[in-house]
Motif scaffolding. Structure first.
Motif, PDB file in Angstrom:
ATOM      1  N   ALA A   1       0.702  -1.232  -0.039  1.00 20.65           N
ATOM      2  CA  ALA A   1       0.056   0.066  -0.124  1.00 20.65           C
ATOM      3  C   ALA A   1       1.043   1.266   0.113  1.00 20.65           C
ATOM      4  CB  ALA A   1      -0.988   0.110   1.350  1.00 20.65           C
ATOM      5  N   GLY A   2       0.643   2.080  -0.842  1.00 17.92           N
ATOM      6  CA  GLY A   2       1.290   3.455  -0.888  1.00 17.92           C
ATOM      7  C   GLY A   2       0.513   4.344  -0.425  1.00 17.92           C
ATOM      8  N   VAL A   3       0.853   5.217   0.550  1.00 15.44           N
ATOM      9  CA  VAL A   3       0.164   6.347   1.405  1.00 15.44           C
ATOM     10  C   VAL A   3       0.730   7.530   1.201  1.00 15.44           C
ATOM     11  CG1 VAL A   3      -0.782   7.032   3.565  1.00 15.44           C
ATOM     12  CG2 VAL A   3      -0.403   4.448   3.024  1.00 15.44           C
ATOM     13  N   ILE A   4       0.113   8.594   0.538  1.00 12.83           N
ATOM     14  CA  ILE A   4       0.472   9.752   0.274  1.00 12.83           C
ATOM     15  C   ILE A   4      -0.104  10.765   1.115  1.00 12.83           C
ATOM     16  CG2 ILE A   4       0.701  11.569  -1.494  1.00 12.83           C
ATOM     17  CD1 ILE A   4       1.975   8.979  -2.297  1.00 12.83           C
ATOM     18  N   VAL A   5       0.859  11.774   1.964  1.00  9.17           N
ATOM     19  CA  VAL A   5       0.552  12.647   2.702  1.00  9.17           C
ATOM     20  C   VAL A   5       1.099  13.933   2.212  1.00  9.17           C
ATOM     21  CG1 VAL A   5       0.284  11.335   4.845  1.00  9.17           C
ATOM     22  CG2 VAL A   5       2.674  12.233   4.160  1.00  9.17           C
ATOM     23  N   PRO A   6       0.442  15.144   2.347  1.00  9.84           N
ATOM     24  CA  PRO A   6       0.867  16.417   1.935  1.00  9.84           C
ATOM     25  C   PRO A   6       1.780  16.741   2.484  1.00  9.84           C
ATOM     26  CG  PRO A   6      -1.052  16.498   3.390  1.00  9.84           C
ATOM     27  CD  PRO A   6      -1.077  15.306   3.394  1.00  9.84           C
ATOM     28  N   GLY A   7       2.756  17.620   1.664  1.00  6.67           N
ATOM     29  CA  GLY A   7       4.176  18.305   2.552  1.00  6.67           C
ATOM     30  C   GLY A   7       5.429  17.246   2.187  1.00  6.67           C
ATOM     31  N   PRO A   8       6.484  17.757   2.547  1.00 12.96           N
ATOM     32  CA  PRO A   8       7.599  17.124   2.438  1.00 12.96           C
ATOM     33  C   PRO A   8       7.726  15.914   3.196  1.00 12.96           C
ATOM     34  CG  PRO A   8       8.146  19.133   2.749  1.00 12.96           C
ATOM     35  CD  PRO A   8       6.813  19.425   3.052  1.00 12.96           C
ATOM     36  N   VAL A   9       8.188  14.674   2.783  1.00 15.75           N
ATOM     37  CA  VAL A   9       8.395  13.401   3.237  1.00 15.75           C
ATOM     38  C   VAL A   9       9.513  12.714   3.160  1.00 15.75           C
ATOM     39  CG1 VAL A   9       7.446  10.935   3.260  1.00 15.75           C
ATOM     40  CG2 VAL A   9       5.830  12.752   3.098  1.00 15.75           C
ATOM     41  N   GLU A  10      10.066  12.160   4.304  1.00 15.06           N
ATOM     42  CA  GLU A  10      11.255  11.102   4.061  1.00 15.06           C
ATOM     43  C   GLU A  10      11.066   9.897   3.935  1.00 15.06           C
ATOM     44  OE1 GLU A  10      14.044   8.771   4.301  1.00 15.06           O
ATOM     45  OE2 GLU A  10      13.424   8.929   6.191  1.00 15.06           O
ATOM     46  N   PRO A  11      10.825   9.418   2.493  1.00 15.93           N
ATOM     47  CA  PRO A  11      10.320   8.087   2.541  1.00 15.93           C
ATOM     48  C   PRO A  11      10.949   6.861   3.052  1.00 15.93           C
ATOM     49  CG  PRO A  11      11.518   8.843   0.491  1.00 15.93           C
ATOM     50  CD  PRO A  11      11.466   9.968   1.425  1.00 15.93           C
TER      51      PRO A  11
ATOM     52  N   LEU B   1       3.018   4.816  12.586  1.00 17.45           N
ATOM     53  CA  LEU B   1       1.818   4.806  12.929  1.00 17.45           C
ATOM     54  C   LEU B   1       0.658   4.089  12.233  1.00 17.45           C
ATOM     55  CD1 LEU B   1       1.134   8.592  13.788  1.00 17.45           C
ATOM     56  CD2 LEU B   1       1.660   6.905  15.398  1.00 17.45           C
ATOM     57  N   LEU B   2       0.950   3.849  10.959  1.00 15.81           N
ATOM     58  CA  LEU B   2       0.094   2.934  10.101  1.00 15.81           C
ATOM     59  C   LEU B   2       0.469   1.539  10.260  1.00 15.81           C
ATOM     60  CD1 LEU B   2      -0.006   5.148   6.720  1.00 15.81           C
ATOM     61  CD2 LEU B   2      -1.770   4.891   8.384  1.00 15.81           C
ATOM     62  N   THR B   3       1.880   1.251  10.464  1.00 17.43           N
ATOM     63  CA  THR B   3       2.181  -0.166  10.421  1.00 17.43           C
ATOM     64  C   THR B   3       1.641  -0.825  11.887  1.00 17.43           C
ATOM     65  OG1 THR B   3       4.446   0.425   9.263  1.00 17.43           O
ATOM     66  CG2 THR B   3       4.214  -1.352  10.869  1.00 17.43           C
ATOM     67  N   GLU B   4       1.238   0.078  12.671  1.00  8.27           N
ATOM     68  CA  GLU B   4       0.525  -0.347  14.221  1.00  8.27           C
ATOM     69  C   GLU B   4      -1.001  -0.645  13.682  1.00  8.27           C
ATOM     70  OE1 GLU B   4       0.962   2.731  16.810  1.00  8.27           O
ATOM     71  OE2 GLU B   4       3.243   2.497  16.984  1.00  8.27           O
ATOM     72  N   ARG B   5      -1.387  -0.270  12.473  1.00  7.16           N
ATOM     73  CA  ARG B   5      -2.721  -0.216  12.208  1.00  7.16           C
ATOM     74  C   ARG B   5      -2.968  -1.290  11.160  1.00  7.16           C
ATOM     75  NH1 ARG B   5      -1.730   4.217  14.790  1.00  7.16           N
ATOM     76  NH2 ARG B   5      -3.091   5.358  16.115  1.00  7.16           N
ATOM     77  N   LEU B   6      -1.939  -1.303  10.075  1.00  9.55           N
ATOM     78  CA  LEU B   6      -2.189  -2.164   8.847  1.00  9.55           C
ATOM     79  C   LEU B   6      -1.209  -3.101   8.558  1.00  9.55           C
ATOM     80  CD1 LEU B   6      -3.308   1.056   6.346  1.00  9.55           C
ATOM     81  CD2 LEU B   6      -4.762  -1.047   7.053  1.00  9.55           C
ATOM     82  N   PRO B   7      -1.563  -4.314   8.304  1.00 15.18           N
ATOM     83  CA  PRO B   7      -0.592  -5.436   8.096  1.00 15.18           C
ATOM     84  C   PRO B   7       0.183  -5.430   6.897  1.00 15.18           C
ATOM     85  CG  PRO B   7      -2.771  -6.279   7.672  1.00 15.18           C
ATOM     86  CD  PRO B   7      -2.922  -4.647   7.699  1.00 15.18           C
ATOM     87  N   TYR B   8       0.167  -4.334   5.756  1.00 14.84           N
ATOM     88  CA  TYR B   8       0.778  -4.388   4.628  1.00 14.84           C
ATOM     89  C   TYR B   8       2.166  -3.794   4.799  1.00 14.84           C
ATOM     90  CZ  TYR B   8      -4.388  -4.922   4.055  1.00 14.84           C
ATOM     91  OH  TYR B   8      -5.602  -5.393   4.227  1.00 14.84           O
ATOM     92  N   ARG B   9       2.908  -4.000   3.706  1.00 14.48           N
ATOM     93  CA  ARG B   9       3.933  -3.230   3.272  1.00 14.48           C
ATOM     94  C   ARG B   9       3.749  -1.829   2.822  1.00 14.48           C
ATOM     95  NH1 ARG B   9       8.902  -6.959   0.922  1.00 14.48           N
ATOM     96  NH2 ARG B   9       8.745  -8.701   2.506  1.00 14.48           N
ATOM     97  N   LEU B  10       4.252  -0.991   3.559  1.00 14.37           N
ATOM     98  CA  LEU B  10       3.602   0.448   3.494  1.00 14.37           C
ATOM     99  C   LEU B  10       4.657   1.261   2.877  1.00 14.37           C
ATOM    100  CD1 LEU B  10       1.893   0.737   6.580  1.00 14.37           C
ATOM    101  CD2 LEU B  10       0.752   0.536   4.519  1.00 14.37           C
ATOM    102  N   TYR B  11       4.400   2.079   1.970  1.00 18.36           N
ATOM    103  CA  TYR B  11       5.228   3.033   1.198  1.00 18.36           C
ATOM    104  C   TYR B  11       4.606   4.767   1.310  1.00 18.36           C
ATOM    105  CZ  TYR B  11       6.907  -1.237  -0.601  1.00 18.36           C
ATOM    106  OH  TYR B  11       7.109  -2.441  -0.648  1.00 18.36           O
ATOM    107  N   LEU B  12       5.466   5.474   2.019  1.00 19.16           N
ATOM    108  CA  LEU B  12       5.090   6.922   2.261  1.00 19.16           C
ATOM    109  C   LEU B  12       5.783   7.859   1.500  1.00 19.16           C
ATOM    110  CD1 LEU B  12       3.318   8.235   4.601  1.00 19.16           C
ATOM    111  CD2 LEU B  12       5.126   9.022   5.702  1.00 19.16           C
ATOM    112  N   ASP B  13       5.169   8.710   0.816  1.00 21.94           N
ATOM    113  CA  ASP B  13       5.551   9.596   0.053  1.00 21.94           C
ATOM    114  C   ASP B  13       4.638  10.873  -0.155  1.00 21.94           C
ATOM    115  OD1 ASP B  13       7.475  11.117  -1.822  1.00 21.94           O
ATOM    116  OD2 ASP B  13       8.366   8.822  -2.246  1.00 21.94           O
ATOM    117  N   ASN B  14       4.696  11.963  -1.158  1.00 20.23           N
ATOM    118  CA  ASN B  14       3.985  13.244  -1.236  1.00 20.23           C
ATOM    119  C   ASN B  14       3.351  13.381  -2.405  1.00 20.23           C
ATOM    120  OD1 ASN B  14       6.181  14.143  -2.663  1.00 20.23           O
ATOM    121  ND2 ASN B  14       6.074  16.073  -1.610  1.00 20.23           N
ATOM    122  N   PRO B  15       2.446  13.979  -2.802  1.00 24.08           N
ATOM    123  CA  PRO B  15       1.830  14.144  -4.063  1.00 24.08           C
ATOM    124  C   PRO B  15       2.603  14.540  -5.121  1.00 24.08           C
ATOM    125  CG  PRO B  15       0.315  15.250  -2.274  1.00 24.08           C
ATOM    126  CD  PRO B  15       1.820  14.867  -1.732  1.00 24.08           C
ATOM    127  N   LEU B  16       3.478  15.212  -4.833  1.00 22.58           N
ATOM    128  CA  LEU B  16       4.375  15.574  -6.113  1.00 22.58           C
ATOM    129  C   LEU B  16       5.058  14.437  -6.692  1.00 22.58           C
ATOM    130  CD1 LEU B  16       6.007  18.649  -4.808  1.00 22.58           C
ATOM    131  CD2 LEU B  16       3.832  18.538  -5.983  1.00 22.58           C
TER     132      LEU B  16
END
Length: 406
Positions: A144-154, A175-190
């Motif tokens: 799962a890829g999760v996008i949040v606004p603003g600068p992110v350190e992926p 925080l998401l890893t505590e709530r979801l059992p998937y491999r997670l990737y965090l980045d921003n909209p750009l």
């Protein structure tokens, strides 16, 4: 000069090959893929064998053109698994579930409670929305890829700063890893929008491009030779916070005169209020205001807003062309969807006036042709890239193929 490891080259070649498969939409062969990617036929054959072994690709049969041996036709396998893309915007969370052919299977958008925007509350909302949408298919989710606004350190999954909610240094993926059992990737909209264009849009044919994201926030994603330009702190592309007018409007970043303060949705609404404080087009929601301006573009005040916004966009894009010298600039997201053609009509002559001659002649300006939310699509693509780069995905295949007689 950038030096890539053998593993990085292998991942890049695998991405290039699969991007070509997606571009062909199930109508390509090993021979055609070798020609399109510039890779040797032997390398293409080996990578395709691995991708078939792990179920990422499937053979659709053979063409029969009557000349030589029939060629096996290849496509992404929609039954291999699911990918989740999450676009967290200022007021909503949009979630899509894609199959591996990148077809949307399910989609939902939920509002964000303005009184519940602390990191745990947003993490709870995302997790609950994803869980409900995935339903009983959780075991099929590859990432799962999760996008949040603003600068992110992926790499660490940290939201460095959010202009909407004043987050700073939030370990949001944790925080998401505590709530979801998937491999997670965090980045921003750009970054997400740019990856979506590289895989499924303008970047299929052009690998040096800039993607301009126009929504409540504004910024650019930059791709050079098919690779995202991230910068030392992953903040490359914060063009929305370049100064357009010294001592101008206050931007949400706290500085004055930023590009975003004039061509983002709140900036466009601000321009409408300046021109006609009592305009019925004005709404408390900036994007609703932009939609109303687009619908009323034959009205004098709407035309004035579009003209002023287009002029600001033209100057900002001219500076972008002079700085980056891209082959293509793609304009996308919600503001571009409502006003893109009208803004570009105003901006083009201004860009021609202020951009240097050779860079301007070399660049193509176009609206995004992606048919779906580019941010959620890019988020799911980050998950796809993670799955393709995962040693667990291909390690057993490589070991098995390396054994004698295999």
């Amino acid at each position: 000069m950038q030096h890539r490891t053998a593993r990085e080259i292998r991942h890049r070649n695998r991405f290039s090959l699969l991007r070509a498969v997606y571009a062909a939409d199930g109508h390509t062969s090993r021979q055609e893929l070798a020609a399109q990617t510039g890779l040797s036929f032997a390398s293409v054959g080996n990578m395709i064998a691995e991708l078939l072994d792990v179920g990422v690709l499937t053979e659709l049969g053979h063409d029969a053109n009557g000349i030589g041996r029939p060629r096996a036709k290849l496509a992404a396998n929609p039954d291999r698994g699911l990918l989740v893309g999450v676009d967290t915007a200022e007021t909503t969370v949009h979630v899509d579930v894609f199959d591996l052919a990148m077809t949307v299977r399910r989609s939902v958008e939920v509002p964000i409670d303005p009184d519940a925007t602390d990191p745990p509350a947003i993490a709870d909302l995302i997790a609950a929305t994803v869980t409900d949408l995935v339903g009983d298919d959780g075991d099929a989710v590859l990432g799962a890829g999760v996008i949040v606004p603003g600068p992110v350190e992926p790499t660490g999954g940290v939201s460095l700063f959010s202009p909407y909610w004043s987050w700073k240094g939030v370990p949001f993926r944790g925080l998401l890893t505590e709530r979801l059992p998937y491999r997670l990737y965090l980045d921003n909209p750009l970054k997400a929008s740019t990856v979506a264009e590289l895989w499924f849009g303008a970047g299929r044919e052009i690998e040096d491009l800039v993607v301009v994201t126009l929504r409540s926030g504004v910024g650019v994603g930059i791709a050079v030779d098919g690779t995202l330009l991230r910068g030392v702190t992953n903040t490359a592309g914060e063009w929305g916070h370049m100064v357009l007018l010294p001592r101008g409007r206050t931007c949400r970043c706290g500085r004055r005169g930023c590009v975003e303060a004039y061509i983002g949705a709140p900036g466009i609404a601000h321009t409408l209020r300046e021109l006609d404080p009592a305009s019925p087009l004005f709404s408390s929601d900036p994007l609703t205001t932009v939609a109303a301006i687009a619908a009323a573009r034959d009205q004098e005040v709407a035309q004035a807003v579009i003209r002023r916004t287009g002029e600001h966009l033209g100057i900002a894009v001219a500076n972008l062309i002079n700085l980056v010298n891209p082959r293509t600039i793609v304009f996308g997201d919600s503001v571009a969807g409502y006003l893109g053609e009208a803004l570009l009509e105003i901006a083009r002559p201004i860009i021609a006036e202020y951009a240097l001659g050779d860079p301007y002649q070399a660049v193509t300006l176009q609206l995004s042709g992606l048919r779906h939310n580019p941010v959620s699509l890019g988020a799911a693509t980050f998950a796809l890239e993670g799955f393709l780069a995962d040693s667990d995905t291909f390690g057993s295949v490589s070991a098995r193929r390396a054994k004698p007689g295999k």
